[in-house]
Each structure stands twice: as structure tokens, then as C-alpha cells.
Design a protein around this motif. Structure first.
Motif, PDB file in Angstrom:
ATOM      1  N   ASN A  20       0.806  -1.238   0.000  1.00 28.39           N
ATOM      2  CA  ASN A  20       0.000   0.000   0.000  1.00 28.39           C
ATOM      3  C   ASN A  20       0.831   1.277   0.000  1.00 28.39           C
ATOM      4  OD1 ASN A  20      -2.518  -1.366  -0.028  1.00 28.39           O
ATOM      5  ND2 ASN A  20      -2.349  -1.729   2.176  1.00 28.39           N
ATOM      6  N   SER A  21       2.105   1.167  -0.332  1.00 26.06           N
ATOM      7  CA  SER A  21       2.939   2.368  -0.456  1.00 26.06           C
ATOM      8  C   SER A  21       2.627   3.106  -1.754  1.00 26.06           C
ATOM      9  CB  SER A  21       4.421   1.990  -0.458  1.00 26.06           C
ATOM     10  OG  SER A  21       4.802   1.374   0.734  1.00 26.06           O
ATOM     11  N   LYS A  22       2.575   4.422  -1.659  1.00 28.09           N
ATOM     12  CA  LYS A  22       2.505   5.262  -2.859  1.00 28.09           C
ATOM     13  C   LYS A  22       3.944   5.462  -3.331  1.00 28.09           C
ATOM     14  CE  LYS A  22       0.171   8.340  -0.580  1.00 28.09           C
ATOM     15  NZ  LYS A  22      -0.515   9.609  -0.213  1.00 28.09           N
ATOM     16  N   VAL A  23       4.210   5.157  -4.595  1.00 31.68           N
ATOM     17  CA  VAL A  23       5.586   5.007  -5.071  1.00 31.68           C
ATOM     18  C   VAL A  23       5.867   5.936  -6.249  1.00 31.68           C
ATOM     19  CG1 VAL A  23       7.235   3.370  -6.087  1.00 31.68           C
ATOM     20  CG2 VAL A  23       5.629   2.592  -4.332  1.00 31.68           C
ATOM     21  N   ALA A  24       7.102   6.420  -6.306  1.00 32.89           N
ATOM     22  CA  ALA A  24       7.613   7.079  -7.514  1.00 32.89           C
ATOM     23  C   ALA A  24       8.741   6.223  -8.061  1.00 32.89           C
ATOM     24  CB  ALA A  24       8.112   8.484  -7.208  1.00 32.89           C
ATOM     25  N   ASP A  25       8.681   5.906  -9.343  1.00 32.03           N
ATOM     26  CA  ASP A  25       9.761   5.167 -10.005  1.00 32.03           C
ATOM     27  C   ASP A  25      10.530   6.164 -10.860  1.00 32.03           C
ATOM     28  OD1 ASP A  25      11.439   3.287 -11.081  1.00 32.03           O
ATOM     29  OD2 ASP A  25       9.942   2.348 -12.366  1.00 32.03           O
ATOM     30  N   ILE A  26      11.731   6.506 -10.408  1.00 33.91           N
ATOM     31  CA  ILE A  26      12.545   7.520 -11.076  1.00 33.91           C
ATOM     32  C   ILE A  26      13.393   6.845 -12.150  1.00 33.91           C
ATOM     33  CG2 ILE A  26      14.188   9.400 -10.745  1.00 33.91           C
ATOM     34  CD1 ILE A  26      11.497   9.675  -9.191  1.00 33.91           C
ATOM     35  N   GLY A  27      13.177   7.239 -13.386  1.00 38.91           N
ATOM     36  CA  GLY A  27      13.816   6.555 -14.505  1.00 38.91           C
ATOM     37  C   GLY A  27      13.054   5.283 -14.822  1.00 38.91           C
ATOM     38  N   ALA A  28      11.741   5.434 -15.041  1.00 42.52           N
ATOM     39  CA  ALA A  28      10.840   4.277 -15.138  1.00 42.52           C
ATOM     40  C   ALA A  28      11.002   3.480 -16.426  1.00 42.52           C
ATOM     41  CB  ALA A  28       9.385   4.745 -15.011  1.00 42.52           C
ATOM     42  N   ASP A  29      11.597   4.071 -17.451  1.00 43.78           N
ATOM     43  CA  ASP A  29      11.837   3.399 -18.730  1.00 43.78           C
ATOM     44  C   ASP A  29      10.527   2.872 -19.316  1.00 43.78           C
ATOM     45  OD1 ASP A  29      13.313   2.605 -20.900  1.00 43.78           O
ATOM     46  OD2 ASP A  29      14.089   0.791 -19.971  1.00 43.78           O
ATOM     47  N   HIS A  30      10.353   1.555 -19.397  1.00 39.06           N
ATOM     48  CA  HIS A  30       9.141   0.982 -19.986  1.00 39.06           C
ATOM     49  C   HIS A  30       7.943   1.003 -19.020  1.00 39.06           C
ATOM     50  CE1 HIS A  30      12.296  -0.739 -22.569  1.00 39.06           C
ATOM     51  NE2 HIS A  30      11.354  -0.842 -23.495  1.00 39.06           N
ATOM     52  N   ALA A  31       8.177   1.429 -17.785  1.00 37.53           N
ATOM     53  CA  ALA A  31       7.145   1.465 -16.735  1.00 37.53           C
ATOM     54  C   ALA A  31       6.676   0.062 -16.339  1.00 37.53           C
ATOM     55  CB  ALA A  31       5.938   2.319 -17.156  1.00 37.53           C
ATOM     56  N   TYR A  32       7.550  -0.928 -16.509  1.00 36.61           N
ATOM     57  CA  TYR A  32       7.178  -2.300 -16.131  1.00 36.61           C
ATOM     58  C   TYR A  32       6.966  -2.429 -14.626  1.00 36.61           C
ATOM     59  CZ  TYR A  32       8.511  -3.854 -20.847  1.00 36.61           C
ATOM     60  OH  TYR A  32       8.589  -4.034 -22.209  1.00 36.61           O
ATOM     61  N   LEU A  60       4.456   6.000 -21.125  1.00 36.31           N
ATOM     62  CA  LEU A  60       3.061   6.405 -21.285  1.00 36.31           C
ATOM     63  C   LEU A  60       2.283   5.401 -22.136  1.00 36.31           C
ATOM     64  CD1 LEU A  60       1.245   8.793 -20.424  1.00 36.31           C
ATOM     65  CD2 LEU A  60       1.800   9.863 -22.620  1.00 36.31           C
ATOM     66  N   ASN A  61       2.892   4.959 -23.215  1.00 40.04           N
ATOM     67  CA  ASN A  61       2.243   3.983 -24.096  1.00 40.04           C
ATOM     68  C   ASN A  61       1.962   2.671 -23.375  1.00 40.04           C
ATOM     69  OD1 ASN A  61       2.241   5.766 -26.248  1.00 40.04           O
ATOM     70  ND2 ASN A  61       4.148   4.981 -27.136  1.00 40.04           N
ATOM     71  N   ASN A  62       2.922   2.210 -22.560  1.00 36.90           N
ATOM     72  CA  ASN A  62       2.731   0.953 -21.835  1.00 36.90           C
ATOM     73  C   ASN A  62       1.660   1.072 -20.750  1.00 36.90           C
ATOM     74  OD1 ASN A  62       4.408  -0.824 -23.197  1.00 36.90           O
ATOM     75  ND2 ASN A  62       6.206  -0.305 -21.984  1.00 36.90           N
ATOM     76  N   ILE A  72      -1.533   5.019 -12.425  1.00 37.21           N
ATOM     77  CA  ILE A  72      -0.147   5.401 -12.748  1.00 37.21           C
ATOM     78  C   ILE A  72      -0.153   6.724 -13.503  1.00 37.21           C
ATOM     79  CG2 ILE A  72       1.982   4.795 -13.951  1.00 37.21           C
ATOM     80  CD1 ILE A  72       1.201   1.859 -13.694  1.00 37.21           C
ATOM     81  N   GLU A  73       0.618   7.667 -13.002  1.00 34.62           N
ATOM     82  CA  GLU A  73       0.789   8.944 -13.682  1.00 34.62           C
ATOM     83  C   GLU A  73       2.224   9.034 -14.201  1.00 34.62           C
ATOM     84  OE1 GLU A  73       0.280  13.739 -12.848  1.00 34.62           O
ATOM     85  OE2 GLU A  73      -0.358  12.282 -11.338  1.00 34.62           O
ATOM     86  N   VAL A  74       2.371   9.294 -15.476  1.00 38.02           N
ATOM     87  CA  VAL A  74       3.703   9.412 -16.083  1.00 38.02           C
ATOM     88  C   VAL A  74       4.055  10.887 -16.181  1.00 38.02           C
ATOM     89  CG1 VAL A  74       5.174   8.793 -18.030  1.00 38.02           C
ATOM     90  CG2 VAL A  74       3.260   7.304 -17.406  1.00 38.02           C
TER      91      VAL A  74
END
Length: 235
Positions: A20-32, A60-62, A72-74
Motif C-alpha cells: 500500500n505504499s505510494k511510489v515514484a519510479d525515477i527513470g521508469a523506462d518501460h514502466a514495467y 506512457l504507451n505501456n 499510474i501517472e507518467v
């Protein structure tokens, strides 16, 4: 749309993210990773950050392809700059060099107080990054090692804390890793020792005295930890 299957490195990162953590992925690339987190109900909300237009569009596309736009917000931006106070509990910075991660943290000093926790996975310059973190009062909560396609990766979970003493073992091996006894740690330390011995032989050929001293220092520490943790216990 089916769920994404992560490779070992990203899967381990997902495993150590608190539920349940709200997360930021820095350098998300494909957003996998963000897609996996929301599809598996690990995180209710993820911000995927990319600094360049190409990777931003790819992420964004993925997100659209896997129908995750509501969770998910890009965002386009460098490092933690696009993150606002109170939006996330944890930031993931993975798959970058240690110097790059250090730069992101240095540029984001005003944001460090509003983010509870970080998961970091440096690709190189690990000792330099670990030294920076320890000097700037980051507390190591966990250090894990994974092996993917014959390569080892360290993954750290750190939080901003109070000043603590540390030594060269903490920098070179890790304040938590030095006390772990798993088989993967044994294999990883042996790999590092073999690699340093090879680098030492090359430094002798190149007559690089400074490099030789640096390698020998690391070798001595790694051998001590490896022997105490794994060889002595087997007798």
C-alpha cells in the motif's frame, strides 16, 4: 490485458516495497515496475518519472496499453523534481550508475525530508554511493543481492535518519550485507574477490601504484568478511 512478468532484479525490488505504499519510479523506462505494482495491488498509486521524451512516451504507451491510467501517472522531469509534497511514501531509483543516483539525491535535498523511504539499485560505483549515503545520515534498512542472467545486483532500502558511525567495511561491503549469511551473499562476495584479484594483476602490469593500493584495501576487507562469515563457520 495480462500482467507483466518481471525479471529477477525488478521482481526483488517489488518484493521489498511495503504493501500500500505510494511510489515514484525515477527513470521508469518501460514502466514495467509501476505496472506490476498496481496490477498486483502492491501500490495504489505510482508516479513514473522519465527525464527524456523518448522513454517518457514509451512509459506512457505501456501504461495505456495495460490500462493503468487511473493508478499510474507518467511525468516528464529529472529526478525527484516532478514529485510534490505528500504524493508518495517511497521512491525507487534503479538501473542507474551510483554517481547519477548521488547527483539526483544532491539535486533534490529539499525533497528528501518529504519522502519516507528510498529503494536504490546502483549499477556501478556502489562504494561511492554508499559512502555518500552514510555521510549524509541515510540509514540502511535492508540490503539484498540478486542474480539475473549471470550478473549480480545490490538493492538497498534506505531512510533519512540520524548521524551514525560507520567504517570501511560498511562502505565496501555494506552495514547490513556484512552480517548476512545467505548462499547468494557467499557467491557474490567470492565473485567480487575474484574480480578484484584480476584487476590487481592488471594494475601491476600497468604499474598503477595508487590503483593497487585501492584494490588491496578492498580485497583485504572482502576477504575478512568472507572468511569470518562463511569459511570459519564451516569448520
Amino acid at each position: 490485458m495480462k500482467n507483466i512478468i518481471l525479471k529477477e532484479r525488478l521482481r526483488k525490488i517489488a518484493e521489498i516495497i511495503p504493501l500500500n505504499s505510494k511510489v515514484a519510479d525515477i527513470g521508469a523506462d518501460h514502466a514495467y515496475l509501476p505496472i506490476f505494482l498496481v496490477k498486483n495491488n502492491i501500490s495504489p498509486y505510482v508516479i513514473a518519472v522519465e527525464a527524456k521524451w523518448g522513454p517518457y512516451k514509451r512509459a506512457l504507451n505501456n501504461v495505456q496499453k495495460y490500462e493503468c491510467e487511473e493508478k499510474i501517472e507518467v511525468r516528464l522531469g529529472r529526478g525527484l523534481e516532478p514529485i510534490l509534497p505528500g504524493e508518495i511514501d517511497l521512491a525507487v531509483i534503479a538501473g542507474m550508475g551510483g554517481e547519477t543516483i548521488k547527483e539526483i539525491l544532491m539535486e533534490s535535498k529539499g525533497k528528501l525530508e518529504i519522502i519516507q523511504s528510498f529503494i536504490l539499485q546502483p549499477m556501478k560505483n556502489l562504494c561511492k554511493l554508499r559512502k555518500f549515503l552514510l555521510e549524509n545520515y541515510f540509514e540502511f534498512k535492508d540490503e539484498v543481492v540478486v542474480k539475473e542472467e549471470e550478473k549480480f545486483y545490490e538493492i538497498w532500502r534506505v531512510e533519512k535518519g540520524k548521524s551514525k558511525g560507520f567504517d570501511d567495511i560498511d562502505i565496501i561491503v555494506g552495514p547490513i550485507l556484512k552480517n548476512k549469511r545467505e548462499e547468494i551473499i557467499k557467491e557474490y562476495l567470492k565473485f567480487r574477490i575474484d574480480k578484484l584479484e584480476e584487476n590487481y594483476r592488471l594494475s601491476i602490469k600497468g604499474q598503477n601504484k595508487l590503483k593497487q593500493e585501492e584494490i588491496l584495501k578492498k580485497l583485504k576487507i572482502l576477504m575478512e568478511v568472507y572468511t569470518d562469515a562463511f569459511l570459519c563457520n564451516n569448520n
